[in-house]
Motif scaffolding. Structure first.
Motif, PDB file in Angstrom:
ATOM      1  N   GLU A 109       0.962  -1.305   0.028  1.00 37.02           N
ATOM      2  CA  GLU A 109      -0.042  -0.043   0.165  1.00 37.02           C
ATOM      3  C   GLU A 109       0.891   1.407  -0.112  1.00 37.02           C
ATOM      4  N   ALA A 110       2.246   1.245   0.544  1.00 36.04           N
ATOM      5  CA  ALA A 110       2.950   2.378   0.487  1.00 36.04           C
ATOM      6  C   ALA A 110       3.411   2.766  -0.882  1.00 36.04           C
ATOM      7  N   THR A 111       3.182   1.603  -1.808  1.00 35.97           N
ATOM      8  CA  THR A 111       3.953   2.105  -3.047  1.00 35.97           C
ATOM      9  C   THR A 111       3.145   3.222  -3.720  1.00 35.97           C
ATOM     10  N   VAL A 112       1.951   3.711  -3.235  1.00 37.29           N
ATOM     11  CA  VAL A 112       1.200   4.856  -3.811  1.00 37.29           C
ATOM     12  C   VAL A 112       2.089   6.087  -3.545  1.00 37.29           C
ATOM     13  N   LEU A 113       2.737   6.276  -2.425  1.00 34.32           N
ATOM     14  CA  LEU A 113       3.528   7.580  -2.200  1.00 34.32           C
ATOM     15  C   LEU A 113       4.376   7.837  -3.416  1.00 34.32           C
ATOM     16  N   PRO A 114       5.434   7.025  -3.959  1.00 33.50           N
ATOM     17  CA  PRO A 114       6.218   7.695  -5.064  1.00 33.50           C
ATOM     18  C   PRO A 114       5.374   7.887  -6.321  1.00 33.50           C
ATOM     19  N   LEU A 131      12.404   6.507 -10.146  1.00 32.42           N
ATOM     20  CA  LEU A 131      12.715   5.215 -10.035  1.00 32.42           C
ATOM     21  C   LEU A 131      12.106   4.457  -9.005  1.00 32.42           C
ATOM     22  N   LEU A 132      11.886   4.986  -7.800  1.00 31.03           N
ATOM     23  CA  LEU A 132      11.255   4.331  -6.740  1.00 31.03           C
ATOM     24  C   LEU A 132       9.878   4.220  -7.266  1.00 31.03           C
ATOM     25  N   ALA A 133       9.229   5.236  -7.905  1.00 28.45           N
ATOM     26  CA  ALA A 133       8.014   5.129  -8.353  1.00 28.45           C
ATOM     27  C   ALA A 133       7.805   3.960  -9.445  1.00 28.45           C
ATOM     28  N   LEU A 134       8.628   3.807 -10.311  1.00 26.33           N
ATOM     29  CA  LEU A 134       8.815   2.513 -11.275  1.00 26.33           C
ATOM     30  C   LEU A 134       8.752   1.322 -10.408  1.00 26.33           C
ATOM     31  N   ALA A 135       9.831   1.185  -9.381  1.00 27.53           N
ATOM     32  CA  ALA A 135       9.906  -0.070  -8.767  1.00 27.53           C
ATOM     33  C   ALA A 135       8.348  -0.340  -7.795  1.00 27.53           C
ATOM     34  N   GLY A 136       7.915   0.635  -7.371  1.00 28.93           N
ATOM     35  CA  GLY A 136       6.707   0.376  -6.543  1.00 28.93           C
ATOM     36  C   GLY A 136       5.641   0.008  -7.737  1.00 28.93           C
ATOM     37  N   SER A 137       5.604   0.534  -8.809  1.00 27.29           N
ATOM     38  CA  SER A 137       4.549   0.274  -9.726  1.00 27.29           C
ATOM     39  C   SER A 137       4.645  -1.206 -10.031  1.00 27.29           C
ATOM     40  N   LEU A 138       5.937  -1.566 -10.320  1.00 29.09           N
ATOM     41  CA  LEU A 138       6.344  -2.940 -10.919  1.00 29.09           C
ATOM     42  C   LEU A 138       5.945  -4.082  -9.922  1.00 29.09           C
ATOM     43  N   PHE A 139       6.201  -3.640  -8.466  1.00 25.59           N
ATOM     44  CA  PHE A 139       5.928  -4.115  -7.327  1.00 25.59           C
ATOM     45  C   PHE A 139       4.482  -4.697  -7.073  1.00 25.59           C
ATOM     46  N   HIS A 140       3.726  -3.522  -7.263  1.00 30.17           N
ATOM     47  CA  HIS A 140       2.165  -3.453  -7.155  1.00 30.17           C
ATOM     48  C   HIS A 140       1.782  -4.286  -8.399  1.00 30.17           C
ATOM     49  N   ALA A 141       2.245  -4.223  -9.519  1.00 27.89           N
ATOM     50  CA  ALA A 141       1.741  -5.152 -10.549  1.00 27.89           C
ATOM     51  C   ALA A 141       2.018  -6.541 -10.185  1.00 27.89           C
ATOM     52  N   GLN A 142       3.037  -6.725  -9.884  1.00 31.88           N
ATOM     53  CA  GLN A 142       3.568  -8.191  -9.613  1.00 31.88           C
ATOM     54  C   GLN A 142       2.675  -8.732  -8.620  1.00 31.88           C
ATOM     55  N   ILE A 171       2.408   9.016  -6.206  1.00 31.49           N
ATOM     56  CA  ILE A 171       1.574  10.437  -6.381  1.00 31.49           C
ATOM     57  C   ILE A 171       2.671  11.386  -6.690  1.00 31.49           C
ATOM     58  N   PHE A 172       4.036  11.315  -6.169  1.00 31.33           N
ATOM     59  CA  PHE A 172       5.056  12.295  -6.698  1.00 31.33           C
ATOM     60  C   PHE A 172       4.998  12.201  -8.343  1.00 31.33           C
ATOM     61  N   PHE A 173       5.292  10.887  -8.956  1.00 37.63           N
ATOM     62  CA  PHE A 173       5.209  10.655 -10.290  1.00 37.63           C
ATOM     63  C   PHE A 173       3.912  11.328 -10.958  1.00 37.63           C
ATOM     64  N   THR A 174       2.782  11.158 -10.354  1.00 39.62           N
ATOM     65  CA  THR A 174       1.732  11.777 -11.315  1.00 39.62           C
ATOM     66  C   THR A 174       1.661  13.379 -11.077  1.00 39.62           C
ATOM     67  N   LEU A 175       1.811  13.876  -9.947  1.00 37.27           N
ATOM     68  CA  LEU A 175       2.126  15.180 -10.032  1.00 37.27           C
ATOM     69  C   LEU A 175       3.079  16.045 -10.696  1.00 37.27           C
ATOM     70  N   CYS A 176       4.372  15.198 -10.857  1.00 41.93           N
ATOM     71  CA  CYS A 176       5.068  15.565 -11.916  1.00 41.93           C
ATOM     72  C   CYS A 176       4.650  15.505 -13.335  1.00 41.93           C
ATOM     73  N   LEU A 177       4.042  14.509 -13.964  1.00 42.65           N
ATOM     74  CA  LEU A 177       3.427  14.631 -15.195  1.00 42.65           C
ATOM     75  C   LEU A 177       2.528  15.501 -15.158  1.00 42.65           C
ATOM     76  N   THR A 178       1.604  15.675 -14.154  1.00 40.94           N
ATOM     77  CA  THR A 178       0.687  16.845 -14.302  1.00 40.94           C
ATOM     78  C   THR A 178       1.129  18.128 -14.442  1.00 40.94           C
ATOM     79  N   PHE A 179       2.131  18.522 -13.678  1.00 36.21           N
ATOM     80  CA  PHE A 179       2.816  19.914 -13.966  1.00 36.21           C
ATOM     81  C   PHE A 179       3.615  19.944 -15.269  1.00 36.21           C
TER      82      PHE A 179
END
Length: 127
Positions: free
Chosen positions: A29-34, A73-84, A36-44
């Protein structure tokens, strides 16, 4: 009416640290934190793209910052972990039957990863 006090079990803030299943759940569940940062970066970034070339260059220089790269990179790792974890859970939640036989779990999971790879390849070709 009874004058007895109801039993209220003490619940510490770190209750989830006592059991490996809950630690794994909280990590997932903590994988959402990075993310959120990635999503905000893309939005900006999209906002800067609309504002013009100077704003876009400022956003690109911000994204080139080593701290931002590490967070992405942490967001990518969290996303891959969540997908797995989601893909490994999918055959149990929704077993696929073909001609009355349940499809092997490994085939379902590999099929999902193949779909991710195909979509990624398609997006990379577009870019």
């Amino acid at each position: 009416m009874s004058n007895r006090k109801p039993y209220v079990r003490e619940m510490k803030r770190t209750w989830w640290k006592d059991h490996p299943f809950y630690r794994f759940y909280m990590l997932r569940e903590a994988t959402v934190l990075p993310l959120i940062f990635f999503t905000l970066c893309l939005t900006f970034g999209l906002g800067c793209l609309v504002k013009g070339p100077e704003a876009w260059q400022g956003w690109l220089s911000f994204m080139a910052n080593p701290v931002v790269i590490i967070l992405n990179l942490l967001a990518l790792a969290g996303s891959l972990f969540h997908a797995q974890t989601f893909f490994s859970m999918m055959p149990q939640v929704m077993p696929i039957r073909i001609k009355g036989k349940v499809l092997d779990k490994k085939i379902i999971v590999l099929g999902q990863w193949a779909a991710v790879a195909a979509i990624t390849l398609f997006v990379l070709i577009l870019v």
